[in-house]
Design an enzyme around this catalytic site. Structure first.
Site, PDB file in Angstrom:
ATOM      1  N   CYS A 123       0.814  -1.213   0.000  1.00 13.09           N
ATOM      2  CA  CYS A 123       0.000   0.000   0.000  1.00 13.09           C
ATOM      3  C   CYS A 123       0.847   1.262   0.000  1.00 13.09           C
ATOM      4  O   CYS A 123       0.474   2.266  -0.602  1.00 13.09           O
ATOM      5  CB  CYS A 123      -0.990   0.006   1.162  1.00 13.09           C
ATOM      6  SG  CYS A 123      -0.227  -0.167   2.792  1.00 13.09           S
ATOM      7  N   HIS A 153      -2.202   1.271   7.083  1.00 12.28           N
ATOM      8  CA  HIS A 153      -2.455   1.322   5.648  1.00 12.28           C
ATOM      9  C   HIS A 153      -2.098   2.711   5.124  1.00 12.28           C
ATOM     10  O   HIS A 153      -2.299   3.709   5.808  1.00 12.28           O
ATOM     11  CB  HIS A 153      -3.945   1.024   5.397  1.00 12.28           C
ATOM     12  CG  HIS A 153      -4.322   0.971   3.964  1.00 12.28           C
ATOM     13  ND1 HIS A 153      -3.800   0.040   3.102  1.00 12.28           N
ATOM     14  CD2 HIS A 153      -5.175   1.730   3.239  1.00 12.28           C
ATOM     15  CE1 HIS A 153      -4.321   0.235   1.895  1.00 12.28           C
ATOM     16  NE2 HIS A 153      -5.153   1.256   1.958  1.00 12.28           N
TER      17      HIS A 153
END
Length: 192
Positions: free
Chosen positions: A67, A141
């Site tokens: 990510c 994330h």
């Protein structure tokens, strides 16, 4: 032209004054506190928004923990001021997949040996041990915020169905993205 990456240490105006200008992309790292199934409908992203940004790609489980890379790619490839040398790994990838769909871009990155080698070389320089097996231990994330050609703030998260168009932010990407992050914090979606 030379670009740099700056770090935001807080949302106070005194701290924001240290951020080099202009801000061309924002990358945010946070801990998700709610599952994707509980996202508000407008925060799920939409394939209808693919054409509202210059670049979007999906992220799959095949590229575990990618990510951060996907967020960087989103920030760089959506900045009209950035020109990449096609002889570089990143420049060659962009040139090769520019006309691909977001899913095809993801698949091409998964199979790009030069990109994998470059990533492996640089990832080992980090200070944190990578989580390789138990993905349930991955709590944080990365996403990117960019302005599209219409001046709208866009959230780009490769795990979503498509870009999230947040709306106008008076051309101030930094403060627009801070408002978006504060909204997620207030709704209890993410950690501080």
């Amino acid at each position: 032209t030379t670009f740099s990456i700056g770090e935001v240490f807080g949302f106070d105006e005194d701290l924001l004054a240290f951020i080099p200008q202009p801000v061309l992309g924002i990358i945010v790292c946070y801990e998700r506190l709610i599952p994707k199934s509980q996202y508000r409908e407008q925060d799920k992203g939409s394939p209808d928004n693919y054409d509202k940004v210059a670049w979007y790609m999906h992220q799959s489980g095949t590229l575990d923990n990618a990510c951060g890379i996907i967020a960087c790619i989103h920030a760089i490839f959506n900045c009209p001021l950035v020109t990449l040398d096609p002889s570089t790994t990143l420049g060659a990838y962009k040139q090769r997949v520019e006309t691909f769909t977001p899913t095809a871009r993801q698949l091409a990155l998964e199979q790009d040996k030069a990109f994998q080698q470059a990533h492996k070389k640089h990832a080992t320089r980090g200070q944190t041990a990578a989580v390789n097996r138990d993905q349930s231990k991955v709590k944080h994330h990365f996403i990117a915020y960019v302005l599209n050609s219409d001046g709208e703030l866009c959230e780009l998260d490769g795990t979503k169905a498509g870009p999230v168009i947040i709306g106008k932010c008076d051309g101030d990407l930094l403060r627009g993205s801070i408002r978006a992050v504060k909204g997620k914090l207030e709704r209890g979606e993410i950690s501080e």
